[in-house]
Design an enzyme around this catalytic site. Sequence first.
Site, mmCIF file in Angstrom:
data_model
loop_
_atom_site.group_PDB
_atom_site.id
_atom_site.type_symbol
_atom_site.label_atom_id
_atom_site.label_comp_id
_atom_site.label_asym_id
_atom_site.label_seq_id
_atom_site.Cartn_x
_atom_site.Cartn_y
_atom_site.Cartn_z
ATOM 1 N N LYS A 225 0.818 -1.216 0.000
ATOM 2 C CA LYS A 225 0.000 0.000 0.000
ATOM 3 C C LYS A 225 0.851 1.264 0.000
ATOM 4 O O LYS A 225 2.049 1.257 0.228
ATOM 5 C CB LYS A 225 -0.984 -0.042 1.168
ATOM 6 C CG LYS A 225 -2.096 -1.055 0.912
ATOM 7 C CD LYS A 225 -3.217 -0.994 1.903
ATOM 8 C CE LYS A 225 -4.347 -1.945 1.470
ATOM 9 N NZ LYS A 225 -5.451 -1.983 2.442
ATOM 10 N N ARG A 266 -3.353 -9.992 4.943
ATOM 11 C CA ARG A 266 -3.769 -10.135 3.539
ATOM 12 C C ARG A 266 -2.644 -9.599 2.664
ATOM 13 O O ARG A 266 -2.299 -8.423 2.743
ATOM 14 C CB ARG A 266 -5.066 -9.365 3.299
ATOM 15 C CG ARG A 266 -5.640 -9.476 1.889
ATOM 16 C CD ARG A 266 -6.919 -8.649 1.792
ATOM 17 N NE ARG A 266 -7.563 -8.773 0.490
ATOM 18 C CZ ARG A 266 -7.258 -8.034 -0.587
ATOM 19 N NH1 ARG A 266 -6.286 -7.123 -0.512
ATOM 20 N NH2 ARG A 266 -7.896 -8.209 -1.729
#
Length: 305
Positions: A225, A266
């Site tokens: 991210k 995740r």
Amino acid sequence: MSTSQARSGPVGLPRWDRCAVMGVVNVTPDSFSDGGQWFDPELAVKHGLDLVAQGADLVDVGGESTRPGAARVDEAEELRRVIPVVRELAACGVLVSVDTMRASVAGKAVEAGARLVNDVSGGLADPAMVPVVASAEVPFVVMHWRGRSIDMNNRAVYGDVLGEVLAELRTGLARAIDGGVAPERIVVDPGLGFAKTAEHDLALLAHLPELAALGRPLLVAASRKRFLGRVLAGAESSAPPPARERDAATAAVTAIAAREGAWAVRVHEVRASADAVRVARAIEAAGSAEAAGSGAAAPTPKGQA
């Protein structure tokens, strides 16, 4: 559990003796990390099986990008992308999660063998989601969410990011429970990168014990991210490395999350995170063995008090 069992009765929340690794299969042309690479269903299935071979405990299949600024796909297209992949992976014995904000997709994915629904909106995007999940009696991930991808960056305004995220997650938990989802089937996710700046994401990761104090298993989804890119870039004026060059940083977050008792992480690149959770568990076990040998009370693993 077989696919037929998954469809015919209640499904408990999967548990492991360590933090689990959820591998990501994006059946999309436009995801920020690997958009288009697994858009073909056959390639997506192969990728899912490869992730399991690399150490993934479960595989999260999604057919709609939730990157900042992404536009929504229509229901028919999302179903076309997701259901064949879910069905084939489940038939191969893979523990499958479906990543969707649509109740119709969630319901059909469960029928096809998915055993968990991962809704980044926590049931806010589709009012039918909570009733569908409650009826299906499958685990449900409630993520912190403030609005759709198209404008979520405008919503990254907090006076106290930890306090506000905790309060909004409590509201999401109550909404799911009041809608009939069993509390023991709910996982919470702080929504790193969703309506949050890099500073917000880092602050939440620094306070994982407080998030775990909500009393529900915690999913940490930091993989590749923007905040990791910003950390790796260093100076504000420097260009962050591409998403694919953030896997070592992702594994670092995995190790921290595992040490703090997260239920799962995740990730896109599984092998390094699979190694990280096992090392974290071995260190925890060594500490417990040492305490037992000295006669001291063994420490309770973080997040499992």
